[in-house]
Design an enzyme around this catalytic site. Sequence first.
Site, PDB file in Angstrom:
ATOM      1  N   ARG A  23       0.826  -1.221   0.000  1.00  0.00           N
ATOM      2  CA  ARG A  23       0.000   0.000   0.000  1.00  0.00           C
ATOM      3  C   ARG A  23       0.855   1.263   0.000  1.00  0.00           C
ATOM      4  O   ARG A  23       0.501   2.259   0.636  1.00  0.00           O
ATOM      5  CB  ARG A  23      -0.949   0.028   1.221  1.00  0.00           C
ATOM      6  CG  ARG A  23      -2.109  -0.936   1.145  1.00  0.00           C
ATOM      7  CD  ARG A  23      -3.261  -0.349   0.344  1.00  0.00           C
ATOM      8  NE  ARG A  23      -4.219  -1.393   0.013  1.00  0.00           N
ATOM      9  CZ  ARG A  23      -5.349  -1.600   0.677  1.00  0.00           C
ATOM     10  NH1 ARG A  23      -5.675  -0.831   1.673  1.00  0.00           N
ATOM     11  NH2 ARG A  23      -6.141  -2.582   0.317  1.00  0.00           N
ATOM     12  N   ARG A  27      -4.073   6.577   0.035  1.00  0.00           N
ATOM     13  CA  ARG A  27      -4.642   7.777   0.648  1.00  0.00           C
ATOM     14  C   ARG A  27      -3.725   8.540   1.585  1.00  0.00           C
ATOM     15  O   ARG A  27      -3.999   9.704   1.893  1.00  0.00           O
ATOM     16  CB  ARG A  27      -5.921   7.404   1.412  1.00  0.00           C
ATOM     17  CG  ARG A  27      -7.072   7.063   0.492  1.00  0.00           C
ATOM     18  CD  ARG A  27      -8.343   6.855   1.301  1.00  0.00           C
ATOM     19  NE  ARG A  27      -9.467   6.546   0.439  1.00  0.00           N
ATOM     20  CZ  ARG A  27     -10.268   7.465  -0.093  1.00  0.00           C
ATOM     21  NH1 ARG A  27     -10.085   8.750   0.175  1.00  0.00           N
ATOM     22  NH2 ARG A  27     -11.267   7.112  -0.873  1.00  0.00           N
ATOM     23  N   ARG A  36      -7.446  11.054  -6.817  1.00  0.00           N
ATOM     24  CA  ARG A  36      -8.587  10.218  -6.446  1.00  0.00           C
ATOM     25  C   ARG A  36      -9.862  11.047  -6.350  1.00  0.00           C
ATOM     26  O   ARG A  36     -10.953  10.566  -6.661  1.00  0.00           O
ATOM     27  CB  ARG A  36      -8.273   9.523  -5.117  1.00  0.00           C
ATOM     28  CG  ARG A  36      -9.339   8.620  -4.550  1.00  0.00           C
ATOM     29  CD  ARG A  36      -9.471   7.331  -5.321  1.00  0.00           C
ATOM     30  NE  ARG A  36     -10.486   6.471  -4.710  1.00  0.00           N
ATOM     31  CZ  ARG A  36     -11.781   6.527  -5.026  1.00  0.00           C
ATOM     32  NH1 ARG A  36     -12.222   7.380  -5.921  1.00  0.00           N
ATOM     33  NH2 ARG A  36     -12.642   5.709  -4.434  1.00  0.00           N
ATOM     34  N   ASP A  73      -6.422  -3.528  -7.919  1.00  0.00           N
ATOM     35  CA  ASP A  73      -6.988  -4.096  -6.690  1.00  0.00           C
ATOM     36  C   ASP A  73      -7.262  -5.576  -6.896  1.00  0.00           C
ATOM     37  O   ASP A  73      -7.550  -6.004  -8.025  1.00  0.00           O
ATOM     38  CB  ASP A  73      -8.284  -3.382  -6.294  1.00  0.00           C
ATOM     39  CG  ASP A  73      -8.639  -3.680  -4.849  1.00  0.00           C
ATOM     40  OD1 ASP A  73      -8.094  -3.005  -3.959  1.00  0.00           O
ATOM     41  OD2 ASP A  73      -9.413  -4.627  -4.594  1.00  0.00           O
ATOM     42  N   TYR A 147     -14.155 -12.328  -0.299  1.00  0.00           N
ATOM     43  CA  TYR A 147     -14.970 -11.176  -0.708  1.00  0.00           C
ATOM     44  C   TYR A 147     -16.125 -11.612  -1.608  1.00  0.00           C
ATOM     45  O   TYR A 147     -17.244 -11.111  -1.499  1.00  0.00           O
ATOM     46  CB  TYR A 147     -14.098 -10.148  -1.438  1.00  0.00           C
ATOM     47  CG  TYR A 147     -13.073  -9.498  -0.520  1.00  0.00           C
ATOM     48  CD1 TYR A 147     -13.415  -8.392   0.259  1.00  0.00           C
ATOM     49  CD2 TYR A 147     -11.779 -10.005  -0.408  1.00  0.00           C
ATOM     50  CE1 TYR A 147     -12.489  -7.801   1.110  1.00  0.00           C
ATOM     51  CE2 TYR A 147     -10.849  -9.420   0.442  1.00  0.00           C
ATOM     52  CZ  TYR A 147     -11.207  -8.329   1.198  1.00  0.00           C
ATOM     53  OH  TYR A 147     -10.300  -7.752   2.047  1.00  0.00           O
TER      54      TYR A 147
HETATM   55  O1  1CP Z   1       0.444   0.589  -3.385  1.00  0.00           O
HETATM   56  C1  1CP Z   1      -0.395  -0.311  -3.423  1.00  0.00           C
HETATM   57  O2  1CP Z   1      -0.274  -1.351  -2.767  1.00  0.00           O
HETATM   58  C2  1CP Z   1      -1.577  -0.041  -4.300  1.00  0.00           C
HETATM   59  C3  1CP Z   1      -2.240  -1.148  -5.009  1.00  0.00           C
HETATM   60  C4  1CP Z   1      -3.226  -1.975  -4.189  1.00  0.00           C
HETATM   61  C5  1CP Z   1      -3.045  -3.310  -3.787  1.00  0.00           C
HETATM   62  C6  1CP Z   1      -1.790  -4.152  -3.944  1.00  0.00           C
HETATM   63  C7  1CP Z   1      -4.532  -1.593  -3.774  1.00  0.00           C
HETATM   64  C8  1CP Z   1      -5.150  -0.260  -3.958  1.00  0.00           C
HETATM   65  N1  1CP Z   1      -5.147  -2.689  -3.215  1.00  0.00           N
HETATM   66  C9  1CP Z   1      -4.264  -3.744  -3.202  1.00  0.00           C
HETATM   67  C10 1CP Z   1      -4.501  -5.110  -2.745  1.00  0.00           C
HETATM   68  C11 1CP Z   1      -5.685  -5.413  -1.916  1.00  0.00           C
HETATM   69  N2  1CP Z   1      -6.966  -4.973  -2.057  1.00  0.00           N
HETATM   70  C12 1CP Z   1      -5.668  -6.344  -0.858  1.00  0.00           C
HETATM   71  C13 1CP Z   1      -4.455  -7.155  -0.466  1.00  0.00           C
HETATM   72  C14 1CP Z   1      -3.529  -6.347   0.377  1.00  0.00           C
HETATM   73  C15 1CP Z   1      -3.993  -6.083   1.789  1.00  0.00           C
HETATM   74  O3  1CP Z   1      -4.176  -7.049   2.518  1.00  0.00           O
HETATM   75  O4  1CP Z   1      -4.154  -4.905   2.103  1.00  0.00           O
HETATM   76  C16 1CP Z   1      -6.962  -6.424  -0.326  1.00  0.00           C
HETATM   77  C17 1CP Z   1      -7.424  -7.270   0.835  1.00  0.00           C
HETATM   78  C18 1CP Z   1      -7.790  -5.533  -1.086  1.00  0.00           C
HETATM   79  C19 1CP Z   1      -9.242  -5.295  -0.925  1.00  0.00           C
HETATM   80  C20 1CP Z   1      -9.478  -3.864  -0.636  1.00  0.00           C
HETATM   81  N3  1CP Z   1      -9.490  -2.890  -1.607  1.00  0.00           N
HETATM   82  C21 1CP Z   1      -9.614  -3.243   0.599  1.00  0.00           C
HETATM   83  C22 1CP Z   1      -9.549  -3.935   1.950  1.00  0.00           C
HETATM   84  C23 1CP Z   1     -10.906  -4.135   2.505  1.00  0.00           C
HETATM   85  C24 1CP Z   1     -10.875  -4.978   3.770  1.00  0.00           C
HETATM   86  O5  1CP Z   1     -11.429  -6.082   3.730  1.00  0.00           O
HETATM   87  O6  1CP Z   1     -10.298  -4.534   4.761  1.00  0.00           O
HETATM   88  C25 1CP Z   1      -9.787  -1.860   0.373  1.00  0.00           C
HETATM   89  C26 1CP Z   1     -10.026  -0.781   1.385  1.00  0.00           C
HETATM   90  C27 1CP Z   1      -9.670  -1.662  -1.020  1.00  0.00           C
HETATM   91  C28 1CP Z   1      -9.677  -0.364  -1.756  1.00  0.00           C
HETATM   92  C29 1CP Z   1      -8.342   0.119  -2.135  1.00  0.00           C
HETATM   93  N4  1CP Z   1      -7.451  -0.607  -2.905  1.00  0.00           N
HETATM   94  C30 1CP Z   1      -6.312   0.125  -3.121  1.00  0.00           C
HETATM   95  C31 1CP Z   1      -6.497   1.393  -2.455  1.00  0.00           C
HETATM   96  C32 1CP Z   1      -5.506   2.530  -2.445  1.00  0.00           C
HETATM   97  C33 1CP Z   1      -7.750   1.369  -1.844  1.00  0.00           C
HETATM   98  C34 1CP Z   1      -8.404   2.505  -1.055  1.00  0.00           C
HETATM   99  C35 1CP Z   1      -9.596   3.027  -1.777  1.00  0.00           C
HETATM  100  C36 1CP Z   1      -9.607   4.462  -2.231  1.00  0.00           C
HETATM  101  O7  1CP Z   1      -8.607   5.154  -2.438  1.00  0.00           O
HETATM  102  O8  1CP Z   1     -10.737   4.940  -2.437  1.00  0.00           O
END
Ligand code: 1CP
Length: 336
Positions: A23, A27, A36, A73, A147
């Site tokens: 990550r 944000r 964003r 994602d 999910y």
């Molecule tokens: O720098 C980076 O890592 C950006 C790329 C990235 C990656 C590798 C994003 C952007 N998401 C992910 C993987 C991801 N997505 C995982 C595996 C990593 C981890 O465990 O954190 C998971 C579980 C998700 C699912 C997901 N997408 C969540 C988690 C929800 C939960 O169950 O807790 C969330 C909040 C997202 C949205 C998301 N994905 C990425 C970002 C920056 C965001 C935030 C949303 C936004 O900016 O509006």
Amino acid sequence: MVKKLLSVLKGEPAPIPPIWLMRQAGRYLPEYRALRANAKDFVQFCLTPELAVEVTLQPVRRFNLDAAILFADILLVPHALGQKVWFAEGEGPRLEPVRDTAGLAKLAWRPDMLAPVMQTIKGVRAALPEQAALIGFAGSPWTVASYMIEGAGGTDHEILRKLAWTDGKFFAALMDLLVEATSAYLIAQVDAGAEALQLFESWAGTVPAGLFSRAVLEPTARIVKAVKAKHPGIPIIGFPRGAGGWLTRYAEATGVDGIGVDQMTDITAVQVPAKVALQGNLDPILLLQGGDALRVEAKMLVSAMAGQPFIFNLGHGVMQPTPPEHVADLVAAIRG
Ligand code: 1CP
């Protein structure tokens, strides 16, 4: 120039470890929030190459990291299987849940839906600083299934666990579908220019021991085998978060080149084949907190892992309120 991340993933230790952060885009960076803010829909944001290239590069430029991770994602895979996926503001991901064979039968892999991701990879490769490697990724089947079945993020995955125990046929079909889609997706990422891959098994910690083979080891091994059959040299990192007690078996059974270690696990005690790199595992809360505690812990981790193939990372993702200056401090402490 051999990129440091890639030589460590071949089993060669580096005097100063390569560093990237899960990550690292997101944000906590004001330049991310600025882009964003113009995009209402997160899935479309991920699927707009100009925006995704830019946010992939932001942390690499700012902190001179050793790797970029593709901005995308794990839920793009269910999206491209035809499942409805959306991100409710402030609530995290939502999906129209699939819980039976009829629901599963409606899904079909549509790689064209993720063509923009391949454009993003090409755009990032063209603009990446020469020391930095581009990491592609996908979620591992159990984590993505959590999910798809629950319909949202969760921490216990009771519906998925119940189905996995009681409807073996449905569960096997679900794993097969995800193995096939994920393998094809990762192969396409390497075709487009990804130089390493990470499989996020962020919810390995909810898998009961009696299902671990069928839910994690076998599906992951099948993906690794399929990707390496097409791209034998591509390094793959597996990150089975919350499954510290399984890491030796995970490394042996899946054939990954690197293991991501969470902050609950003593990384210095992890037993894996000598060529397998370990990646991790600073507590993200220390990065949020900053100061001496961050610098001291980071340096201790680097010296504890000296002489082994080691990639510096957090034990999980950067937390949203983290001040970006703390990341700069961390990088300086490790390289200084
Ligand atoms: O720098 C980076 O890592 C950006 C790329 C990235 C990656 C590798 C994003 C952007 N998401 C992910 C993987 C991801 N997505 C995982 C595996 C990593 C981890 O465990 O954190 C998971 C579980 C998700 C699912 C997901 N997408 C969540 C988690 C929800 C939960 O169950 O807790 C969330 C909040 C997202 C949205 C998301 N994905 C990425 C970002 C920056 C965001 C935030 C949303 C936004 O900016 O509006």
